[in-house]
Design a protein around this motif. Structure first.
Motif, PDB file in Angstrom:
ATOM      1  N   LEU A 121       0.833  -1.202   0.000  1.00 30.28           N
ATOM      2  CA  LEU A 121       0.000   0.000   0.000  1.00 30.28           C
ATOM      3  C   LEU A 121       0.872   1.258   0.000  1.00 30.28           C
ATOM      4  O   LEU A 121       0.592   2.211  -0.732  1.00 30.28           O
ATOM      5  CB  LEU A 121      -0.946  -0.017   1.203  1.00 30.28           C
ATOM      6  CG  LEU A 121      -1.978   1.095   1.296  1.00 30.28           C
ATOM      7  CD1 LEU A 121      -2.897   1.116   0.074  1.00 30.28           C
ATOM      8  CD2 LEU A 121      -2.800   0.927   2.576  1.00 30.28           C
ATOM      9  N   ASN A 125       0.945   3.889  -3.163  1.00 22.64           N
ATOM     10  CA  ASN A 125       0.689   5.287  -2.839  1.00 22.64           C
ATOM     11  C   ASN A 125       1.845   6.153  -3.342  1.00 22.64           C
ATOM     12  O   ASN A 125       1.634   7.249  -3.864  1.00 22.64           O
ATOM     13  CB  ASN A 125       0.476   5.472  -1.331  1.00 22.64           C
ATOM     14  CG  ASN A 125      -0.096   6.818  -0.997  1.00 22.64           C
ATOM     15  OD1 ASN A 125      -0.983   7.317  -1.679  1.00 22.64           O
ATOM     16  ND2 ASN A 125       0.406   7.417   0.059  1.00 22.64           N
ATOM     17  N   LYS A 128       1.461   6.576  -7.026  1.00 24.50           N
ATOM     18  CA  LYS A 128       0.395   7.547  -7.305  1.00 24.50           C
ATOM     19  C   LYS A 128       0.919   8.974  -7.137  1.00 24.50           C
ATOM     20  O   LYS A 128       0.686   9.836  -7.979  1.00 24.50           O
ATOM     21  CB  LYS A 128      -0.793   7.277  -6.370  1.00 24.50           C
ATOM     22  CG  LYS A 128      -1.917   8.279  -6.472  1.00 24.50           C
ATOM     23  CD  LYS A 128      -2.656   8.166  -7.762  1.00 24.50           C
ATOM     24  CE  LYS A 128      -3.892   9.056  -7.744  1.00 24.50           C
ATOM     25  NZ  LYS A 128      -4.443   9.254  -9.063  1.00 24.50           N
ATOM     26  N   TYR A 150      -4.923   2.288  -9.659  1.00 18.90           N
ATOM     27  CA  TYR A 150      -4.617   2.672  -8.280  1.00 18.90           C
ATOM     28  C   TYR A 150      -5.802   2.473  -7.347  1.00 18.90           C
ATOM     29  O   TYR A 150      -5.667   1.863  -6.292  1.00 18.90           O
ATOM     30  CB  TYR A 150      -4.154   4.132  -8.245  1.00 18.90           C
ATOM     31  CG  TYR A 150      -3.995   4.681  -6.854  1.00 18.90           C
ATOM     32  CD1 TYR A 150      -2.922   4.289  -6.055  1.00 18.90           C
ATOM     33  CD2 TYR A 150      -4.906   5.580  -6.332  1.00 18.90           C
ATOM     34  CE1 TYR A 150      -2.773   4.789  -4.766  1.00 18.90           C
ATOM     35  CE2 TYR A 150      -4.759   6.084  -5.045  1.00 18.90           C
ATOM     36  CZ  TYR A 150      -3.689   5.685  -4.270  1.00 18.90           C
ATOM     37  OH  TYR A 150      -3.547   6.172  -3.000  1.00 18.90           O
ATOM     38  N   ARG A 151      -6.957   2.970  -7.725  1.00 20.77           N
ATOM     39  CA  ARG A 151      -8.127   2.905  -6.834  1.00 20.77           C
ATOM     40  C   ARG A 151      -8.498   1.452  -6.509  1.00 20.77           C
ATOM     41  O   ARG A 151      -8.745   1.108  -5.358  1.00 20.77           O
ATOM     42  CB  ARG A 151      -9.315   3.637  -7.455  1.00 20.77           C
ATOM     43  CG  ARG A 151     -10.540   3.680  -6.554  1.00 20.77           C
ATOM     44  CD  ARG A 151     -11.671   4.480  -7.165  1.00 20.77           C
ATOM     45  NE  ARG A 151     -11.297   5.819  -7.530  1.00 20.77           N
ATOM     46  CZ  ARG A 151     -11.355   6.881  -6.705  1.00 20.77           C
ATOM     47  NH1 ARG A 151     -11.772   6.718  -5.488  1.00 20.77           N
ATOM     48  NH2 ARG A 151     -11.011   8.061  -7.128  1.00 20.77           N
ATOM     49  N   LYS A 154      -5.691  -0.070  -4.298  1.00 18.42           N
ATOM     50  CA  LYS A 154      -5.733   0.549  -2.972  1.00 18.42           C
ATOM     51  C   LYS A 154      -6.885  -0.027  -2.167  1.00 18.42           C
ATOM     52  O   LYS A 154      -6.697  -0.450  -1.017  1.00 18.42           O
ATOM     53  CB  LYS A 154      -5.894   2.064  -3.101  1.00 18.42           C
ATOM     54  CG  LYS A 154      -6.089   2.787  -1.775  1.00 18.42           C
ATOM     55  CD  LYS A 154      -6.547   4.219  -1.975  1.00 18.42           C
ATOM     56  CE  LYS A 154      -7.999   4.217  -2.353  1.00 18.42           C
ATOM     57  NZ  LYS A 154      -8.685   5.470  -2.349  1.00 18.42           N
ATOM     58  N   TYR A 177      -3.189   5.908   5.661  1.00 17.43           N
ATOM     59  CA  TYR A 177      -4.550   6.218   5.259  1.00 17.43           C
ATOM     60  C   TYR A 177      -4.753   7.714   5.078  1.00 17.43           C
ATOM     61  O   TYR A 177      -5.447   8.144   4.159  1.00 17.43           O
ATOM     62  CB  TYR A 177      -5.579   5.652   6.253  1.00 17.43           C
ATOM     63  CG  TYR A 177      -5.664   4.129   6.258  1.00 17.43           C
ATOM     64  CD1 TYR A 177      -5.083   3.345   5.274  1.00 17.43           C
ATOM     65  CD2 TYR A 177      -6.353   3.488   7.259  1.00 17.43           C
ATOM     66  CE1 TYR A 177      -5.181   1.969   5.283  1.00 17.43           C
ATOM     67  CE2 TYR A 177      -6.465   2.093   7.287  1.00 17.43           C
ATOM     68  CZ  TYR A 177      -5.859   1.348   6.286  1.00 17.43           C
ATOM     69  OH  TYR A 177      -5.966  -0.026   6.304  1.00 17.43           O
ATOM     70  N   LEU A 180      -3.778   8.753   1.687  1.00 16.49           N
ATOM     71  CA  LEU A 180      -4.521   8.188   0.568  1.00 16.49           C
ATOM     72  C   LEU A 180      -5.714   9.027   0.128  1.00 16.49           C
ATOM     73  O   LEU A 180      -6.171   8.916  -0.979  1.00 16.49           O
ATOM     74  CB  LEU A 180      -5.048   6.784   0.938  1.00 16.49           C
ATOM     75  CG  LEU A 180      -4.003   5.716   1.191  1.00 16.49           C
ATOM     76  CD1 LEU A 180      -4.684   4.423   1.623  1.00 16.49           C
ATOM     77  CD2 LEU A 180      -3.178   5.467  -0.043  1.00 16.49           C
TER      78      LEU A 180
END
Length: 181
Positions: A121, A125, A128, A150-151, A154, A177, A180
């Motif tokens: 994760l 991230n 991204k 990505y979505r 994630k 988090y 994100l």
């Protein structure tokens, strides 16, 4: 961020702030880090997580595993981009780039898998966040290239991570988090 994760397991191994300071000092010496680079390492939640995983999983010789994994992480951060950077062949499996950091000869496999998903994760991230910059600099990025969604990734990772609670590693989740959303 103050670091005071105390991990106790059957082998009575523990990882405390003093251990982290020692790891930072030795890593700084071995990799010849500047004071600024050493301070970045000391405050790096990702590096701390990498060092904590062998303790949290109850591995034998967790200190050696922590050192070897931390050295691999630093080798990629400080150089070897030619060999360690993401390449299109890594697109086939989200965990491919993390394989060497997932080398645990023993320990609680559920804790290890959970922790590796947290690292995944963090990794996606990072992709991204750097997608625009990477595209501009002609650096391969699986998010920027459209090979990875990505979505979807994630959300899948968050769902899998949230199925298990591991306090020795999950201290990092609020920070991740927050980054994100």
């Amino acid at each position: 961020m103050s670091f005071s994760v105390a991990v106790q397991n059957d082998s009575s191994a523990s990882f405390l702030l003093n251990d982290w300071n020692y790891y930072v000092n030795e890593t700084s010496r071995v990799f010849r880090l500047t004071e600024e680079e050493a301070n970045k390492l000391k405050s790096s939640s990702t590096a701390k997580l990498i060092a904590v995983i062998p303790f949290a999983a109850g591995c034998s010789d967790p200190e050696r595993l922590a050192i070897s994994h931390l050295c691999l992480y630093m080798a990629e951060k400080q150089g070897f981009q030619r060999y360690c950077a993401h390449v299109p062949s890594d697109d086939t499996d989200l965990m491919k780039r993390l394989e060497l950091l997932a080398n645990f000869p023993d320990g609680d496999k559920e804790v290890i898998n959970h922790s590796m998903k947290i690292l995944a994760l963090i990794m996606i991230n990072g992709y991204k966040k750097s997608a625009v910059k990477d595209s501009a600099e002609d650096i391969y990025n699986p998010i920027a290239s459209g090979k990875w969604d990505y979505r979807t990734m994630k959300n899948q990772l968050i769902w899998e991570i949230n199925k298990k609670y591991v306090p020795e590693t999950d201290w990092i989740l609020p920070e991740i988090y927050d980054g994100l959303w």
